[in-house]
Write a protein that holds these residues in place. Structure first.
Motif, PDB file in Angstrom:
ATOM      1  N   GLY A  38       0.859  -1.193   0.000  1.00 39.79           N
ATOM      2  CA  GLY A  38       0.000   0.000   0.000  1.00 39.79           C
ATOM      3  C   GLY A  38       0.885   1.228   0.000  1.00 39.79           C
ATOM      4  O   GLY A  38       1.941   1.246   0.650  1.00 39.79           O
ATOM      5  N   LYS A  39       0.444   2.248  -0.725  1.00 40.72           N
ATOM      6  CA  LYS A  39       1.286   3.449  -0.850  1.00 40.72           C
ATOM      7  C   LYS A  39       1.274   4.309   0.400  1.00 40.72           C
ATOM      8  O   LYS A  39       2.094   5.192   0.566  1.00 40.72           O
ATOM      9  N   ARG A  42      -2.695   8.343   2.265  1.00 37.65           N
ATOM     10  CA  ARG A  42      -3.507   9.152   3.187  1.00 37.65           C
ATOM     11  C   ARG A  42      -2.776   9.444   4.496  1.00 37.65           C
ATOM     12  O   ARG A  42      -2.693  10.611   4.890  1.00 37.65           O
ATOM     13  N   HIS A  71      -9.427   3.250   4.943  1.00 35.85           N
ATOM     14  CA  HIS A  71      -9.125   3.027   3.511  1.00 35.85           C
ATOM     15  C   HIS A  71      -9.045   1.525   3.218  1.00 35.85           C
ATOM     16  O   HIS A  71      -9.620   1.033   2.243  1.00 35.85           O
ATOM     17  N   TYR A  73     -10.376  -0.973   4.898  1.00 37.40           N
ATOM     18  CA  TYR A  73     -11.723  -1.587   4.967  1.00 37.40           C
ATOM     19  C   TYR A  73     -12.457  -1.361   3.655  1.00 37.40           C
ATOM     20  O   TYR A  73     -13.130  -2.262   3.132  1.00 37.40           O
ATOM     21  N   SER A  74     -12.332  -0.160   3.082  1.00 36.61           N
ATOM     22  CA  SER A  74     -13.074   0.130   1.843  1.00 36.61           C
ATOM     23  C   SER A  74     -12.559  -0.747   0.696  1.00 36.61           C
ATOM     24  O   SER A  74     -13.333  -1.204  -0.137  1.00 36.61           O
ATOM     25  N   ASP A  78     -14.742  -3.410  -1.214  1.00 40.54           N
ATOM     26  CA  ASP A  78     -14.858  -3.143  -2.662  1.00 40.54           C
ATOM     27  C   ASP A  78     -14.485  -4.378  -3.493  1.00 40.54           C
ATOM     28  O   ASP A  78     -15.008  -4.574  -4.586  1.00 40.54           O
ATOM     29  N   ARG A  90      -3.287  -5.290  -3.797  1.00 41.80           N
ATOM     30  CA  ARG A  90      -1.949  -4.984  -3.291  1.00 41.80           C
ATOM     31  C   ARG A  90      -0.973  -6.140  -3.576  1.00 41.80           C
ATOM     32  O   ARG A  90      -0.197  -6.564  -2.709  1.00 41.80           O
ATOM     33  N   GLN A 150     -19.596   5.474  -3.412  1.00 38.75           N
ATOM     34  CA  GLN A 150     -19.615   4.074  -3.880  1.00 38.75           C
ATOM     35  C   GLN A 150     -21.030   3.690  -4.339  1.00 38.75           C
ATOM     36  O   GLN A 150     -21.203   3.023  -5.352  1.00 38.75           O
ATOM     37  N   THR A 174     -13.437   8.732  -3.661  1.00 40.09           N
ATOM     38  CA  THR A 174     -11.986   8.725  -3.442  1.00 40.09           C
ATOM     39  C   THR A 174     -11.501  10.021  -2.796  1.00 40.09           C
ATOM     40  O   THR A 174     -10.641   9.998  -1.919  1.00 40.09           O
ATOM     41  N   PHE A 210      -5.961  12.738  -8.411  1.00 38.62           N
ATOM     42  CA  PHE A 210      -5.537  11.344  -8.157  1.00 38.62           C
ATOM     43  C   PHE A 210      -6.480  10.371  -8.862  1.00 38.62           C
ATOM     44  O   PHE A 210      -6.056   9.421  -9.521  1.00 38.62           O
ATOM     45  N   GLN A 211      -7.793  10.636  -8.751  1.00 40.19           N
ATOM     46  CA  GLN A 211      -8.763   9.731  -9.356  1.00 40.19           C
ATOM     47  C   GLN A 211      -8.766   9.846 -10.883  1.00 40.19           C
ATOM     48  O   GLN A 211      -8.954   8.860 -11.587  1.00 40.19           O
ATOM     49  N   ASP A 214      -6.043   7.827 -12.081  1.00 38.56           N
ATOM     50  CA  ASP A 214      -6.451   6.422 -12.022  1.00 38.56           C
ATOM     51  C   ASP A 214      -7.292   6.043 -13.244  1.00 38.56           C
ATOM     52  O   ASP A 214      -7.117   4.980 -13.836  1.00 38.56           O
TER      53      ASP A 214
HETATM   54  C1  GRG Z   1     -16.807  -0.419  -0.177  1.00 38.14           C
HETATM   55  C2  GRG Z   1     -17.624   1.462   1.311  1.00 38.14           C
HETATM   56  C3  GRG Z   1     -16.828   1.008   0.176  1.00 38.14           C
HETATM   57  C4  GRG Z   1     -16.131   1.905  -0.507  1.00 38.14           C
HETATM   58  C5  GRG Z   1     -15.204   1.588  -1.578  1.00 38.14           C
HETATM   59  C6  GRG Z   1     -12.401   3.766  -2.357  1.00 38.14           C
HETATM   60  C7  GRG Z   1     -13.387   2.741  -2.747  1.00 38.14           C
HETATM   61  C8  GRG Z   1     -14.728   2.862  -2.147  1.00 38.14           C
HETATM   62  C9  GRG Z   1     -13.077   1.750  -3.573  1.00 38.14           C
HETATM   63  C10 GRG Z   1     -11.768   1.620  -4.232  1.00 38.14           C
HETATM   64  C11 GRG Z   1     -11.983   1.413  -5.677  1.00 38.14           C
HETATM   65  C12 GRG Z   1     -10.804   1.867  -6.407  1.00 38.14           C
HETATM   66  C13 GRG Z   1      -9.773   0.826  -6.684  1.00 38.14           C
HETATM   67  C14 GRG Z   1     -10.697   3.153  -6.784  1.00 38.14           C
HETATM   68  C15 GRG Z   1      -9.569   3.685  -7.528  1.00 38.14           C
HETATM   69  C16 GRG Z   1      -8.755   4.693  -6.757  1.00 38.14           C
HETATM   70  C17 GRG Z   1      -8.318   4.120  -5.479  1.00 38.14           C
HETATM   71  C18 GRG Z   1      -9.019   4.560  -4.259  1.00 38.14           C
HETATM   72  C19 GRG Z   1      -7.325   3.260  -5.457  1.00 38.14           C
HETATM   73  C20 GRG Z   1      -6.817   2.641  -4.245  1.00 38.14           C
HETATM   74  O1  GRG Z   1      -6.123   3.581  -3.450  1.00 38.14           O
HETATM   75  P1  GRG Z   1      -4.535   3.595  -3.408  1.00 38.14           P
HETATM   76  O2  GRG Z   1      -3.995   3.695  -4.796  1.00 38.14           O
HETATM   77  O3  GRG Z   1      -4.275   2.113  -2.866  1.00 38.14           O
HETATM   78  O4  GRG Z   1      -4.104   4.629  -2.428  1.00 38.14           O
HETATM   79  P2  GRG Z   1      -3.096   1.559  -1.923  1.00 38.14           P
HETATM   80  O5  GRG Z   1      -3.197   0.056  -2.077  1.00 38.14           O
HETATM   81  O6  GRG Z   1      -1.774   2.106  -2.416  1.00 38.14           O
HETATM   82  O7  GRG Z   1      -3.408   1.992  -0.531  1.00 38.14           O
END
Ligand code: GRG
Length: 272
Positions: A38-39, A42, A71, A73-74, A78, A90, A150, A174, A210-211, A214
């Motif tokens: 994980g990066k 946050r 983060h 948990y999400s 997800d 990851r 979400q 995000t 950031f998004q 992505d």
């Molecule tokens: C299930 C309540 C609920 C929410 C889910 C944030 C989210 C909401 C889902 C993530 C979906 C996703 C992969 C979105 C793309 C952008 C993102 C948030 C990537 C993941 O975050 P990083 O890149 O991950 O910070 P690491 O693994 O580096 O922490």
């Protein structure tokens, strides 16, 4: 950055020490999903914000880890078959692939509740700060933040949506937690209202940028995204503009803004 990574990892380790209990598997699953990768975007944002505001990072370390728990948990939820059904997270099997699905859901629930406990019992914070942090975390991860985003994202699947709806999804799903990370720094370091406002804008801009990055990196023609609605070139231009405005916001904060500016650039210029 590497040093911050290590400090966050060590604190997460401490907070998730395996307990000799009949439910030890909960701690094992939690450690599986949060430790080692994980990066840490946050929590690093929180630590750099308090530093910019002239406060010791140690004061913010546990709260920053609480954010990383929300983060994580999400991501666990997800990835579930009922949501994105992702087998990998990851760089290793998603939690519901490594453990039974019910256990993965409960591990996400554990992170969601434990994050608030970690803040509530942090000896570095005043009671007022704890209440403010808990409120921001609940708001930014709740209906008007990540969860609402979400829900909107799922509801928009297979439909045509406008750019403004997409922006709202991104900002909530995000962006909200990224803003929370910066707000955490302002609360803990007791920023002036002017600095807090500028930092909030900084967080909003880099959260959206950031998004969009992505979306560009992970383009899926079948899904509405900045890349599909605006095209790659215009999306890249938007990332540049948002980053530029974010960096301008830092000039209202005084102090050494280089670490936060570097982080903003790393995030918005990332290639993976
Ligand atoms: C299930 C309540 C609920 C929410 C889910 C944030 C989210 C909401 C889902 C993530 C979906 C996703 C992969 C979105 C793309 C952008 C993102 C948030 C990537 C993941 O975050 P990083 O890149 O991950 O910070 P690491 O693994 O580096 O922490």
């Amino acid at each position: 950055m590497k040093e911050l990574h290590t400090r966050i990892e060590e604190r997460l380790e401490e907070l998730l020490t395996e307990m000799d209990t009949p439910y030890v598997s909960l701690f094992q699953a939690a450690r599986y999903s949060i430790l080692g990768s994980g990066k840490r975007l946050r929590p690093i944002l929180t630590l750099l914000t308090v530093e910019l505001l002239g406060c010791k990072q140690e004061k913010a370390l546990s709260s920053a880890c609480a954010l990383e728990m929300i983060h994580t948990y999400s991501l666990i939820h997800d990835d579930l078959p009922s949501m994105d059904n992702d087998d990998l997270r990851r760089g290793k099997p998603s939690l519901h692939k490594a453990y039974p699905e019910g256990h993965a859901i409960l591990t996400g629930d554990f992170f969601l509740t434990y994050a608030f406990e970690v803040i509530a019992k942090d000896p570095h914070l005043t009671d007022k700060q704890k209440v403010e942090l808990i409120l921001i975390l609940a708001q930014k991860s709740g209906a008007h933040g990540m969860i609402g985003g979400q829900v909107m994202d799922i509801a928009s699947e297979g439909k045509k949506i406008t750019l403004s709806t997409l922006q709202q999804i991104h900002q909530n799903k995000t962006g909200a937690l990224i803003v929370a990370a910066v707000e955490f720094g302002s609360i803990i370091a007791e920023a002036s209202p002017e600095k807090r406002k500028a930092l909030r804008q900084f967080g909003e801009n880099i959260g959206l940028a950031f998004q969009i990055v992505d979306d560009i990196l992970d383009i899926d023609e079948g899904k509405p995204s900045y890349a599909t609605l605006l095209g790659i070139d215009q999306s890249k231009k938007m990332v540049e503009d948002l980053t530029c405005e974010a960096l301008e916001m830092l000039t209202f904060c005084g102090g050494n803004t280089t670490p936060l500016a570097n982080l903003a650039n790393i995030l918005t210029q990332r290639k993976s």
